[in-house]
Scaffold this active site. Sequence first.
Site, PDB file in Angstrom:
ATOM      1  N   ASP A  69      -6.708  -0.763   7.801  1.00 37.78           N
ATOM      2  CA  ASP A  69      -5.577  -1.495   7.512  1.00 37.78           C
ATOM      3  C   ASP A  69      -4.418  -1.434   8.678  1.00 37.78           C
ATOM      4  O   ASP A  69      -3.788  -2.482   8.554  1.00 37.78           O
ATOM      5  CB  ASP A  69      -4.818  -0.710   5.976  1.00 37.78           C
ATOM      6  CG  ASP A  69      -5.876  -0.996   4.916  1.00 37.78           C
ATOM      7  OD1 ASP A  69      -6.248  -2.144   4.759  1.00 37.78           O
ATOM      8  OD2 ASP A  69      -6.253  -0.094   4.318  1.00 37.78           O
ATOM      9  N   GLY A  70      -4.397  -0.326   9.349  1.00 37.64           N
ATOM     10  CA  GLY A  70      -3.399  -0.020  10.255  1.00 37.64           C
ATOM     11  C   GLY A  70      -3.649  -1.239  11.457  1.00 37.64           C
ATOM     12  O   GLY A  70      -2.763  -1.870  12.007  1.00 37.64           O
ATOM     13  N   LEU A 219       4.346 -15.993  -3.713  1.00 36.06           N
ATOM     14  CA  LEU A 219       5.297 -14.848  -4.500  1.00 36.06           C
ATOM     15  C   LEU A 219       4.854 -13.505  -4.223  1.00 36.06           C
ATOM     16  O   LEU A 219       3.737 -13.341  -3.851  1.00 36.06           O
ATOM     17  CB  LEU A 219       4.924 -15.323  -5.837  1.00 36.06           C
ATOM     18  CG  LEU A 219       5.513 -16.631  -6.653  1.00 36.06           C
ATOM     19  CD1 LEU A 219       5.042 -16.692  -8.140  1.00 36.06           C
ATOM     20  CD2 LEU A 219       6.948 -16.738  -6.508  1.00 36.06           C
ATOM     21  N   GLU A 275       1.688   1.906   7.613  1.00 38.66           N
ATOM     22  CA  GLU A 275       2.380   2.349   8.737  1.00 38.66           C
ATOM     23  C   GLU A 275       4.071   2.408   8.191  1.00 38.66           C
ATOM     24  O   GLU A 275       4.390   1.491   7.838  1.00 38.66           O
ATOM     25  CB  GLU A 275       2.352   1.153   9.953  1.00 38.66           C
ATOM     26  CG  GLU A 275       0.781   0.750  10.305  1.00 38.66           C
ATOM     27  CD  GLU A 275       0.168   1.821  10.879  1.00 38.66           C
ATOM     28  OE1 GLU A 275       0.530   2.301  11.679  1.00 38.66           O
ATOM     29  OE2 GLU A 275      -1.137   2.336  10.412  1.00 38.66           O
TER      30      GLU A 275
END
Length: 303
Positions: A69-70, A219, A275
């Site tokens: 994810d980072g 959204l 992060e």
Amino acid sequence: MPRFKRSILLYNGQAGASTADSVIAMAVPALASVSEKLELVQTNSPDELKAACRTLAVDADALFVAGGDGTIHDAVQALSDVTAPPPLGIIPSGTCNDFARTLDIPMDLTLAAEELAAGTIKGIDTASINGHSFLNFAGIGIITDASTNIDIQFKERYGKLSYFMSGLQSMRQTEPFSIHLTVDGVEYEENGVLVLVMNGKSIGTHSFPMDSIDPSDGLLDIFIVQTSSIAAILEWFSLSKPDVPMEELAHIRHYQGECVSITTDEPMDIDTDGEIYLKTPADIEILPQNLKMFTPKLPEIIE
């Protein structure tokens, strides 16, 4: 005829030689089969990754990034500076791979590469926050404490379980704080131990199958968990079940909107996609379908 003239596969050299070897061995065959030219680029720091994204994205027609994810967060930061960036494909090789889960990308590297190579390209929302970007979520409170307090050796050994254990420890230590919230111009006063502004559907591999959370609907979904009580924790985990009526939850508030402002009495850390480098106050805005991303093809419905 190959689907792409020039494809790039970026992978994180900091992840270790065995991980890099796995990425190359398992992902390259499928990506190469749809590319006239496939370039492999190893980066060894977040700054190198961002620079490579900005430079290579200019004349590539497909960009695949292998990492967690980072790494994906860094790639999105860089691509936000590129005019008309190429479609981005996530090859999930991190601990949680949350946005890959949101897009239903398989966790197996070979399957992920095969499904993306044959997949569709979809417009995906990103969000701006205080001059930066995020793809999956921005969080304040327990989530930042859990990330800060995590034991690195425990994480290396136990992976996603380490986030769960750190989260439980943080829940026992967190006191509610005041939250001054504005959603699309409407002001709310709340108290809570956790604020989540979500674009994706997964955090720490905890999935939210709620229909309201869609990374291409323009959204943001805002959740405020008011206490760290057992009842609140049980409600939180109940969100992983379909058809949970939000109005029946006593300890969680839910809002939706395009523009969100969050102020706290004292500056607090903000976690964006895992992060931590920002603090409140936060001004957040959804950028509808700002990024093109590869997703697996939906299964055909046979009537």
